[in-house]
Design an enzyme around this catalytic site. Structure first.
Site, PDB file in Angstrom:
ATOM      1  N   ASP A  47       0.908  -1.056   0.083  1.00 24.11           N
ATOM      2  CA  ASP A  47      -0.212  -0.040   0.077  1.00 24.11           C
ATOM      3  C   ASP A  47       0.884   1.071   0.078  1.00 24.11           C
ATOM      4  OD1 ASP A  47      -2.973   1.125   0.708  1.00 24.11           O
ATOM      5  OD2 ASP A  47      -1.581   2.193   1.770  1.00 24.11           O
ATOM      6  N   TYR A  52       2.926   9.901  -0.451  1.00 23.00           N
ATOM      7  CA  TYR A  52       3.933   9.324   0.409  1.00 23.00           C
ATOM      8  C   TYR A  52       5.207   9.614  -0.201  1.00 23.00           C
ATOM      9  CZ  TYR A  52      -0.073   6.552   2.549  1.00 23.00           C
ATOM     10  OH  TYR A  52      -1.028   6.019   3.063  1.00 23.00           O
ATOM     11  N   LYS A  77      -2.934   6.213  -4.031  1.00 22.90           N
ATOM     12  CA  LYS A  77      -4.235   7.049  -3.678  1.00 22.90           C
ATOM     13  C   LYS A  77      -3.936   8.243  -4.316  1.00 22.90           C
ATOM     14  CE  LYS A  77      -3.833   4.537   0.827  1.00 22.90           C
ATOM     15  NZ  LYS A  77      -2.390   4.479   0.855  1.00 22.90           N
ATOM     16  N   HIS A 110      -7.985   9.746  -1.480  1.00 18.48           N
ATOM     17  CA  HIS A 110      -6.892   9.750  -0.213  1.00 18.48           C
ATOM     18  C   HIS A 110      -7.702  10.534   0.731  1.00 18.48           C
ATOM     19  CE1 HIS A 110      -2.760   9.258   1.458  1.00 18.48           C
ATOM     20  NE2 HIS A 110      -3.812   9.320   2.194  1.00 18.48           N
ATOM     21  N   SER A 232       6.097  -1.431   9.305  1.00 15.84           N
ATOM     22  CA  SER A 232       7.342  -1.536  10.000  1.00 15.84           C
ATOM     23  C   SER A 232       8.506  -1.575   9.140  1.00 15.84           C
ATOM     24  CB  SER A 232       7.353  -2.901  10.860  1.00 15.84           C
ATOM     25  OG  SER A 232       8.492  -2.798  11.371  1.00 15.84           O
TER      26      SER A 232
END
Length: 287
Positions: A47, A52, A77, A110, A232
């Site tokens: 994702d 980002y 997105k 988004h 992570s």
């Protein structure tokens, strides 16, 4: 390697029930490394988002993995700077170019403010053209949903919202269930909320099942039919987050976890000033 279970969407596509999130992983090689590691240990769902700034690294890691493209589910997105019909058309092509992919498996609105219907129309067309397999929304509350979704020709396949045991989104889930719209959880582990991570109910269950707290939370969400993608950058955590399918929480345990709901999250999309705050964010500074 065990296959990740999938969840069937209302458009007939099957999405892996667990994915790997890349929010706040920088595009300095860290995203490439984390995604490569995630694919190596068995994730088949990644994702990302225009906002980002790491779509290119995600695409490169997928390409270099040697895994056939049709075995990896990729989500991106559309940022609100690109809402409206024409800007969204351009943005979809730019995301494909940056990721180096011929299509995206899922593309989301988004932040649902501004010309959402125009953007959605462009997404519907891109879906018909095969550029996007599934289309959905994100951060939609009941109020925002009622405002926009009745104007859509295609029902969203998912709504990606903040979701964890402390914020279980009961109101929007009821609305979505009527059209078999699946919930995807961002912040499925509470984004560092220490109270959640140290909640005695969850800690006790983790001990009983010989699992860590994160695995209990993710399994709870999975058993509710929620699609999760914990994030992570630590290899051991990337691996352990995937390891949630070899045990089952009992009805009684599920009820205990459902009782933890506080009905409130860290982010309120209906709050005044959210649009103004998000509008200052420029996703095309580097283009």
């Amino acid at each position: 390697m065990k296959m990740t279970p999938t969840i069937k969407l209302n458009d007939g596509n099957n999405i892996p029930a667990i994915g790997f999130g890349t929010f706040q992983i920088p595009n300095d090689g860290s995203t490439y490394k984390a995604v490569a590691e995630a694919l190596k240990v068995g994730y088949r769902h990644i994702d990302t988002a225009v906002a980002y700034f790491n779509e290119a690294e995600v695409g490169r890691a997928i390409k270099d993995s040697g895994i056939p493209r049709d075995q990896i589910w990729v989500t991106s997105k559309l940022w609100l700077q690109d809402f409206g019909y024409e800007p969204a058309k351009k943005a979809i092509d730019l995301s494909l170019k940056k990721t180096g992919l011929d299509y995206l498996d899922l593309y989301l609105i988004h932040q649902p403010y501004g010309d959402v219907p125009g953007a959605w129309r462009a997404m519907e067309e891109a879906q018909q053209a095969g550029k996007l397999k599934s289309i959905g929304v994100s951060n939609m509350t009941p109020k925002i949903w009622q405002n926009f979704v009745p104007q859509f020709n295609v029902m969203p396949a998912v709504n990606q919202v903040e979701f964890n045991p402390y914020f279980q989104q009961k109101a929007i889930r009821k609305i979505m269930a009527a059209n078999d719209v699946k919930l995807e959880a961002w912040a499925p582990l509470g984004q560092g909320n220490q109270a959640l991570i140290n909640d005695p109910v969850i800690v006790k269950m983790a001990e009983a099942h010989n699992k860590n707290v994160g695995q209990i939370i993710l399994r709870f969400e999975n058993q509710l039919g929620v699609i999760v993608f914990p994030k992570s950058v630590h290899a051991d955590r990337i691996k352990s987050n995937l390891d949630i399918f070899d045990f089952t929480l009992s009805d009684n345990e599920m009820a205990q976890l459902e009782a933890l709901d506080k009905g409130k999250g860290q982010h309120d999309p209906d709050a005044p000033g959210v649009l103004e705050m998000l509008s200052t964010y420029d996703v095309h500074a580097d283009d």
